[in-house]
Design an enzyme around this catalytic site. Sequence first.
Site, PDB file in Angstrom:
ATOM      1  N   ASP A 317       0.846  -1.202   0.000  1.00 36.53           N
ATOM      2  CA  ASP A 317       0.000   0.000   0.000  1.00 36.53           C
ATOM      3  C   ASP A 317       0.881   1.252   0.000  1.00 36.53           C
ATOM      4  O   ASP A 317       1.675   1.446   0.920  1.00 36.53           O
ATOM      5  CB  ASP A 317      -0.878  -0.039   1.268  1.00 36.53           C
ATOM      6  CG  ASP A 317      -1.960   1.037   1.286  1.00 36.53           C
ATOM      7  OD1 ASP A 317      -1.702   2.137   0.761  1.00 36.53           O
ATOM      8  OD2 ASP A 317      -3.034   0.789   1.837  1.00 36.53           O
ATOM      9  N   HIS A 347      -3.469   0.566  -2.410  1.00 40.45           N
ATOM     10  CA  HIS A 347      -4.379   1.164  -1.439  1.00 40.45           C
ATOM     11  C   HIS A 347      -5.800   1.045  -1.964  1.00 40.45           C
ATOM     12  O   HIS A 347      -6.131   1.644  -2.995  1.00 40.45           O
ATOM     13  CB  HIS A 347      -4.001   2.639  -1.222  1.00 40.45           C
ATOM     14  CG  HIS A 347      -4.841   3.304  -0.169  1.00 40.45           C
ATOM     15  ND1 HIS A 347      -4.689   3.042   1.168  1.00 40.45           N
ATOM     16  CD2 HIS A 347      -5.842   4.197  -0.265  1.00 40.45           C
ATOM     17  CE1 HIS A 347      -5.557   3.765   1.855  1.00 40.45           C
ATOM     18  NE2 HIS A 347      -6.273   4.476   1.002  1.00 40.45           N
TER      19      HIS A 347
END
Length: 379
Positions: A317, A347
């Site tokens: 992420d 993400h």
Amino acid sequence: MHDIFSGGFLDLVVFCLLSLLFYIFYCAPGRKPYLYYTSSSFTDYVIKRCPRLGQPFQPAPVATNRHLQTLLPGFLPRPSVVVEREYVDLPDGGCCALDWVVQSGPFCCRNGDGGMPVFIVLPGLTGDARSASHLCSFALERGYRPVVFNKRGHGGSRLKTPKVQSFGDPDDFRVVVEYIHSKYPDALLTAFGSSAGSGLLVSYLGEYGRECIISFAVLVSPGYDAEFLFKNCIRHPYDFLLVSMLKNVLNQNRDILAKTVDMDKVMQAKSLITIEQELYCTLYGYSSMDEYWKHNNPVRNPTNISIPVLAISSLDDPICTKECIQYSLFSDKMNHSILVTTEQGGHCGFLEGWRFDHWADKIGLDYLDAALEFHNSSQ
Ligand SMILES: *[C@@H]1O[C@H](CO)[C@@H](O)[C@H](O)[C@H]1NC(C)=O
Ligand SMILES: *[C@@H]1O[C@H](CO)[C@@H](O)[C@H](O)[C@H]1NC(C)=O
């Protein structure tokens, strides 16, 4: 002529072989997600009932890169859904908008079926029913009644008072949850928060402990310790991107907000942390940012959370980076909760396979199905 043909043919063969190798090494195998939890009859039951948790997550072959996983969902086609908007009045004179997603293709929720579990969506920083239409459509298909919670002034709504809700202030959300419960008293409430929305959800669960009336919650790409995240992890270009998107939302209510804060200063902000300071910290009248975080950090109160939570985080992420993940929450602070991590997914991306399936949405709904089944069987 002959030379050109064989040269071109060889190039083609080499290109195909290289592509195949690239595909096998970078895309094909996928990795199984890792699970962190403390075994209990509940966790054992849901894990057994979610076979997908034991299978590899296969990132979309054209989006094995974390930035593509993060940015691509914004550009994919969205299902068209029928949305009914409702405004909920708040005790201080403000209001916030609920978007009930009532139909998507052949799937719809009938008003009579009051027992249908409600699926409350808390979208990311500037998300709304449009950006969450895929998730809502999927929840509808799986037999839930989806509704998107828009914070005051978000989702294209007008502010009635010069106030917006700060990052981790769950008061408005609490009023809305109680309203939804009064509207469908026979239904169990579930919630699904993404990114900033998951932070708000955790704030609510921690602050209202045993009084919370949500039964099960899913968090996708949560930031865990937001103070640490804002100070150390969010970097450009994402900081810039998120700030621009947030300013765009705030700008729609600029005139009314200007009554209480210096909007010129807010609009000049170049980082999220400046907006927290100039807008939210000022609006709430906190004396310092330390004070602000004490009331807004989602993980300020984890041991007070009384319901099971499923969190999904990707180790690549680029926004809520892996340094932020708090594994200890799932080993000893949040009873019956499960953390799922993947190697890839970016993400709030988790796009899978050639069809860009939304893997995290599927896992989240598998989990809620299993959790409701457990709940109903132990009644
Ligand atoms: C913990 O939850 C209870 C309700 O179960 C609530 O009254 C209390 O204020 C919460 N504690 C904190 C520190 O937020
Ligand atoms: C979590 O489990 C521990 C040990 O079983 C217990 O003491 C504690 O009260 C539980 N916390 C909540 C919020 O249920």
